[in-house]
Design a protein around this motif. Structure first.
Motif, PDB file in Angstrom:
ATOM      1  N   GLN A   1       7.103  -5.479  -6.376  1.00  0.00           N
ATOM      2  CA  GLN A   1       6.080  -5.017  -5.440  1.00  0.00           C
ATOM      3  C   GLN A   1       4.841  -4.511  -6.195  1.00  0.00           C
ATOM      4  O   GLN A   1       4.947  -3.669  -7.071  1.00  0.00           O
TER       5      GLN A   1
ATOM      6  N   SER B   1      13.077  -5.353   1.801  1.00  0.00           N
ATOM      7  CA  SER B   1      11.892  -5.795   1.070  1.00  0.00           C
ATOM      8  C   SER B   1      11.092  -4.620   0.513  1.00  0.00           C
ATOM      9  O   SER B   1      10.047  -4.818  -0.090  1.00  0.00           O
TER      10      SER B   1
ATOM     11  N   GLU C   1      -7.102   4.220  10.047  1.00  0.00           N
ATOM     12  CA  GLU C   1      -7.356   3.089   9.147  1.00  0.00           C
ATOM     13  C   GLU C   1      -6.231   2.867   8.151  1.00  0.00           C
ATOM     14  O   GLU C   1      -5.890   1.747   7.827  1.00  0.00           O
ATOM     15  N   GLY C   2      -5.664   3.958   7.665  1.00  0.00           N
ATOM     16  CA  GLY C   2      -4.639   3.844   6.629  1.00  0.00           C
ATOM     17  C   GLY C   2      -3.235   3.708   7.163  1.00  0.00           C
ATOM     18  O   GLY C   2      -2.275   3.766   6.395  1.00  0.00           O
ATOM     19  N   GLY C   3      -3.081   3.572   8.483  1.00  0.00           N
ATOM     20  CA  GLY C   3      -1.752   3.392   9.040  1.00  0.00           C
ATOM     21  C   GLY C   3      -1.467   4.359  10.171  1.00  0.00           C
ATOM     22  O   GLY C   3      -2.356   4.693  10.956  1.00  0.00           O
ATOM     23  N   LEU C   4      -0.214   4.835  10.232  1.00  0.00           N
ATOM     24  CA  LEU C   4       0.223   5.680  11.337  1.00  0.00           C
ATOM     25  C   LEU C   4       0.480   7.104  10.875  1.00  0.00           C
ATOM     26  O   LEU C   4       1.055   7.331   9.813  1.00  0.00           O
TER      27      LEU C   4
ATOM     28  N   PRO D   1      -0.053   6.981   5.338  1.00  0.00           N
ATOM     29  CA  PRO D   1       0.730   6.181   6.280  1.00  0.00           C
ATOM     30  C   PRO D   1       2.006   6.904   6.706  1.00  0.00           C
ATOM     31  O   PRO D   1       2.281   8.007   6.228  1.00  0.00           O
ATOM     32  N   SER D   2       2.792   6.253   7.552  1.00  0.00           N
ATOM     33  CA  SER D   2       3.984   6.913   8.079  1.00  0.00           C
ATOM     34  C   SER D   2       4.996   7.206   6.991  1.00  0.00           C
ATOM     35  O   SER D   2       5.835   8.091   7.156  1.00  0.00           O
TER      36      SER D   2
ATOM     37  N   ILE E   1       4.644 -10.105   1.644  1.00  0.00           N
ATOM     38  CA  ILE E   1       5.795  -9.920   2.528  1.00  0.00           C
ATOM     39  C   ILE E   1       5.321  -9.115   3.731  1.00  0.00           C
ATOM     40  O   ILE E   1       4.641  -8.096   3.583  1.00  0.00           O
TER      41      ILE E   1
ATOM     42  N   PHE F   1       9.968  -1.786   2.274  1.00  0.00           N
ATOM     43  CA  PHE F   1       9.161  -0.994   3.198  1.00  0.00           C
ATOM     44  C   PHE F   1       9.929   0.247   3.631  1.00  0.00           C
ATOM     45  O   PHE F   1      11.130   0.199   3.873  1.00  0.00           O
TER      46      PHE F   1
ATOM     47  N   PHE G   1       1.708 -16.582   8.532  1.00  0.00           N
ATOM     48  CA  PHE G   1       2.129 -15.263   8.073  1.00  0.00           C
ATOM     49  C   PHE G   1       2.995 -14.616   9.151  1.00  0.00           C
ATOM     50  O   PHE G   1       2.718 -14.737  10.342  1.00  0.00           O
TER      51      PHE G   1
ATOM     52  N   GLU H   1      -0.086  -0.069   5.170  1.00  0.00           N
ATOM     53  CA  GLU H   1       0.287   0.048   6.585  1.00  0.00           C
ATOM     54  C   GLU H   1      -0.995  -0.005   7.404  1.00  0.00           C
ATOM     55  O   GLU H   1      -2.015   0.567   7.015  1.00  0.00           O
TER      56      GLU H   1
ATOM     57  N   GLY I   1       2.685  -3.763   8.617  1.00  0.00           N
ATOM     58  CA  GLY I   1       2.548  -3.448   7.205  1.00  0.00           C
ATOM     59  C   GLY I   1       2.723  -4.700   6.390  1.00  0.00           C
ATOM     60  O   GLY I   1       3.267  -5.703   6.859  1.00  0.00           O
ATOM     61  N   VAL I   2       2.231  -4.642   5.153  1.00  0.00           N
ATOM     62  CA  VAL I   2       2.326  -5.804   4.275  1.00  0.00           C
ATOM     63  C   VAL I   2       2.449  -5.297   2.844  1.00  0.00           C
ATOM     64  O   VAL I   2       1.963  -4.203   2.522  1.00  0.00           O
ATOM     65  N   SER I   3       3.127  -6.069   2.020  1.00  0.00           N
ATOM     66  CA  SER I   3       3.131  -5.754   0.591  1.00  0.00           C
ATOM     67  C   SER I   3       2.826  -7.025  -0.172  1.00  0.00           C
ATOM     68  O   SER I   3       3.161  -8.126   0.282  1.00  0.00           O
TER      69      SER I   3
ATOM     70  N   VAL J   1       1.569  -1.783  -1.303  1.00  0.00           N
ATOM     71  CA  VAL J   1       2.022  -1.834   0.085  1.00  0.00           C
ATOM     72  C   VAL J   1       0.957  -1.184   0.958  1.00  0.00           C
ATOM     73  O   VAL J   1       0.302  -0.219   0.537  1.00  0.00           O
TER      74      VAL J   1
END
Lengths: 303, 327
Positions: A89, B66, B270-273, B281-282, A72, B68, B106, A94, A79-81, A92
C-alpha cells in the motif's frame, strides 16, 4: 436602351450571388472534412491472450490498473488505496461520498463522486484539490459526477455533471484551483458512469452523453455533439486515446460489439468484433481488442 | 445532539452536539420521538430492518483484507421477497450496473443505485447479489417501488442488501436506524474492552460477559498523564432479534461526564467522514487494534473511576466501571 442599361447590374448581381453561394457551399463542405487524411484500423494479428495479462483494468482480484498505476476500491466505494506491483500500500484516501467515475494520469488521479465533487489526488496520496462544479456556476437540481477526463498534464478537467439539467463542463487550472472554461447543457441525461477521455496531445476531448458523442476542441473552446447512426440506442462504450488526436473505442449493444476510431468528433472507422470482447488497449500505433482467450491487434493507418 | 432516553423510549431532538443536523433531520428525529413507528410521510422509511438477520452497521468498524480500516454508514436489511424497495419517492440519481467491460471499470462488478429525494436526502442501495432494476425513462421512482432485486447467497441464508442515507442539505451520512421505526432488539450491546493509551503505556480492562454487570471492576495502577480513551464494543444478535447497533457511549470520569458520543450521523468533508466529532477520515476514530477512540483524558494521581455505559439504538445498555489507582 434604358431597359438594357438597367438589366446589366442585375445580371452581375446574379453572378456574384451564384459565386457567393458556391463559395458558401464549398466552405460548408470543406469545414466538415478533417485537415489531415482520414484514418482507419488495419488488422494485424490475433494472438492468444497471456494468462498474466495485466494491462488495463482489473488485474488480480480487486486490483484495478490504469496508466501503469494500481488501485484498490474500498467495499463501500468511498475509499481508495494505491498499491505498487507487489501489492504494498502506497497511500489510502477516504472520500465524503462514493466514487462514481475515475480518471488517472501519471502524476494525478481524479475521483468523481456521487455528491458531484471531483477530488484530485497527487501520486503520493496528497489531496491536490477538490472541484465542486455546483459552486463554479454549473448548476443542476441534483449534483453527481457521471463522466470525467483529466488532461495528460492535469491542466484541464472535463466532467459530465448533474441532473436537471445535465452538463458537459470543462475546467482549466489556475494556480491551485480549477476555473470553469466551458459549459454546455444537455437535453437527454444519462444516469450511469460514461466514458470520457482527453486525446494524448491534450487538445481534444471525446465522451459519451445522452445527446450523442461530444467532441471538445480545446484551442477553439467549443464543443460539438455527434449523433452517429452507427452508435445509436442503449449501448455501453469505452474510449481510449490512440495517437496524438484520435480515440479508439469499443462499444457494446446487447450481445453485439463494435470497435472503431473517433477523430475530431467523427467516427472514422467502425466494425463488428467478437461478442467476447471485454476491453481495449492502445500500445503506440496499435489498438488491441481483448477477447476472452485472444488479443486482436490492429494498426492505426492513414487512408 | 440527540438526548438519549433509557429503556425503550425513542431518541428526541436537542440542541447541542458535535455538529448540527439539518432541519429536515431534526424534524425526523422529533417525529421518531413522537410517533410509534418514528415515521413521517415525507421522510425516508427503511423497511424490513426489524427482522432476524438485519443489523445496523452505522459506526461499526470495518477492517478489509485489502488494508482499509474505517467506520461503516449503512444498515444490513432483509428482503423476504427479494425486492429492494425505495425508502421514499425520488429521482434515480446514479446507477452502476455490471459492465460488459468489467475489466476496465473501477469498483468491480458490484451494482448499486442511488436515489435523490425531494427533501435533500439521497438513499443508496448496494449488495453482493443486487441486480438493479430497469429504471423508468422519466427517472422517477415512487415510494416503495422496487429499485432492484437481491437473492440469498447460499442455502438457508437471507436475501440482503445494504441501505445508506445521506442528507445532502447538511452534508452528513445519517444512521439508517433513525428512519427504521421501532426495532425489536432486546439484546444489550457488549463491552469488550476499555483501553487507556498514553505516554505511560497501554492499559486496558477487559469486560467479557462480566462487563454487563454494574459495579464489576478491575483495578490497576496507572502512571499519571494524558491518555486516549478507546473502547471495543459490539452489538451482537441473539439469533432471534434484529441488531439495532451501538448508538451511544457515555463515560463518567470520577463521576463527571467526560464523553457522551453518539453514532447518529457522520459529517462528510473533503478528507472523508467525521464520526463522533473527531477529525476526518473515519480511520481516525479507530486505534491500531480497531477500538473506537472517544477522546483524550488527563488521569490525575489518586484513585480514579471510569464508568462506561454503552447503549444500542433500541435502548438496551451495558455498563462497566473500571477503578484504578494512579501514581
Amino acid at each position: 436602351m434604358a431597359n438594357g442599361l438597367k438589366a446589366r447590374p442585375s445580371r452581375r448581381r446574379g453572378k456574384i450571388g451564384l459565386i457567393a453561394a458556391a463559395v458558401a457551399v464549398a466552405y460548408i463542405f470543406l469545414a466538415q472534412q478533417p485537415l489531415s487524411p482520414a484514418r482507419t484500423l488495419s488488422f494485424i494479428e490475433a494472438i492468444p491472450r497471456p494468462a498474466t495479462e495485466t494491462q488495463g483494468g482489473e488485474t488480480t482480484k480487486g486490483v484495478w490498473e490504469a496508466r501503469g498505476r494500481y488501485f484498490i476500491a474500498r467495499g463501500d466505494l468511498q475509499g481508495v488505496s494505491e498499491v505498487d506491483r507487489s501489492g504494498k500500500q502506497l497511500w489510502v484516501a477516504e472520500f465524503p461520498s462514493p466514487v462514481t467515475v475515475v480518471d488517472i494520469t501519471e502524476k494525478l488521479s481524479a475521483w468523481g463522486l456521487l455528491d458531484g465533487s471531483i477530488h484530485l489526488v497527487d501520486s503520493d496520496g496528497t489531496m491536490n484539490s477538490a472541484v465542486k462544479p455546483a459552486s463554479k456556476g454549473v448548476s443542476s437540481r441534483f449534483a453527481c459526477a457521471y463522466g470525467l477526463a483529466l488532461s495528460p498534464d492535469g491542466s484541464r478537467l472535463a466532467v459530465l455533471f448533474g441532473l436537471e439539467p445535465q452538463h458537459f463542463a470543462v475546467f482549466e487550472r489556475r494556480g491551485k484551483d480549477y476555473r470553469l472554461s466551458y459549459d454546455m447543457k444537455l437535453v437527454r441525461p444519462l444516469r450511469g458512469g460514461q466514458p470520457f477521455a482527453f486525446s494524448a496531445d491534450g487538445r481534444s476531448i471525446e465522451g459519451l452523453t445522452g445527446d450523442g458523442l461530444v467532441f471538445y476542441d480545446v484551442a477553439k473552446g467549443r464543443a460539438a455533439i455527434l449523433q452517429d447512426s452507427s452508435l445509436r440506442g442503449d449501448f455501453e462504450m469505452i474510449i481510449a486515446p490512440a495517437g496524438d488526436d484520435s480515440f479508439a473505442f469499443l462499444a457494446a449493444n446487447g450481445n453485439e460489439r463494435y470497435a472503431g476510431l473517433l477523430r475530431q468528433g467523427r467516427v472514422e472507422a467502425i466494425f463488428p468484433v467478437g461478442t467476447d470482447s471485454t476491453g481495449i488497449l492502445v500500445e503506440g500505433p496499435n489498438v488491441i481488442i481483448q477477447g476472452r482467450d485472444m488479443l486482436y491487434r490492429y494498426k492505426v493507418e492513414g487512408r | 445532539m440527540i438526548r438519549f432516553l433509557r429503556g425503550r423510549e425513542r431518541p428526541a431532538a436537542g440542541r447541542r452536539g458535535p455538529y448540527r443536523l439539518a432541519p429536515i433531520a431534526a424534524i425526523a428525529l422529533i417525529a421518531a420521538a413522537t410517533t410509534p413507528c418514528g415515521r413521517l410521510g415525507a421522510q425516508p422509511f427503511v423497511k424490513d430492518l426489524n427482522s432476524l438477520g438485519t443489523a445496523v452497521l452505522f459506526g461499526t468498524p470495518s477492517r478489509e483484507q485489502s488494508g482499509f480500516n474505517y467506520l461503516q454508514t449503512g444498515a444490513l436489511t432483509n428482503s423476504p421477497s427479494g425486492a429492494v424497495l425505495a425508502v421514499e419517492a425520488g429521482t434515480v440519481l446514479f446507477v452502476k450496473r455490471a459492465s460488459s467491460f468489467e475489466m476496465q471499470r473501477f469498483g468491480g462488478a458490484g451494482e448499486f443505485v442511488a436515489l435523490a429525494h425531494d427533501d435533500g436526502f439521497v438513499s443508496l442501495y448496494t449488495g453482493k447479489t443486487l441486480i438493479v432494476a430497469r429504471m423508468p425513462s422519466s427517472g422517477r421512482i415512487g415510494a416503495s417501488d422496487s429499485v432492484g432485486r437481491v437473492s440469498a447467497e447460499g442455502r438457508g441464508e437471507l436475501a440482503q442488501y445494504i441501505v445508506r442515507l445521506y442528507d445532502g442539505s447538511s452534508g452528513v451520512w445519517i444512521n439508517p436506524a433513525l428512519f427504521a421505526g421501532a426495532l425489536d432488539d432486546k439484546i444489550p450491546p457488549k463491552i469488550e474492552q476499555i483501553a487507556l493509551q498514553g505516554s505511560g503505556g497501554l492499559f486496558f480492562a477487559e469486560g467479557g460477559g462480566a462487563a454487563r454487570r454494574s459495579a464489576k471492576s478491575a483495578v490497576q495502577k496507572i502512571p499519571q498523564g494524558e491518555y486516549a480513551l478507546a473502547v471495543s464494543v459490539s452489538d451482537a444478535s441473539s439469533g432471534k432479534n434484529p441488531v439495532s447497533g451501538v448508538f451511544r457511549m457515555k463515560v463518567l470520569f470520577n463521576g463527571t461526564v467526560a464523553f457522551d458520543k453518539k453514532f447518529d450521523a457522520a459529517r462528510a468533508a473533503e478528507g472523508g467522514l467525521s464520526f463522533l466529532g473527531l477529525d476526518v477520515p473515519s480511520a481516525n476514530c479507530l486505534d491500531r487494534e480497531g477500538r473506537i477512540v472517544l477522546g483524550r483524558q488527563f488521569i490525575p494521581r489518586g484513585q480514579n473511576t471510569l464508568d462506561l455505559t454503552v447503549f444500542d439504538f433500541a435502548g438496551n445498555s451495558a455498563r462497566y466501571v473500571w477503578s484504578f489507582a494512579t501514581e
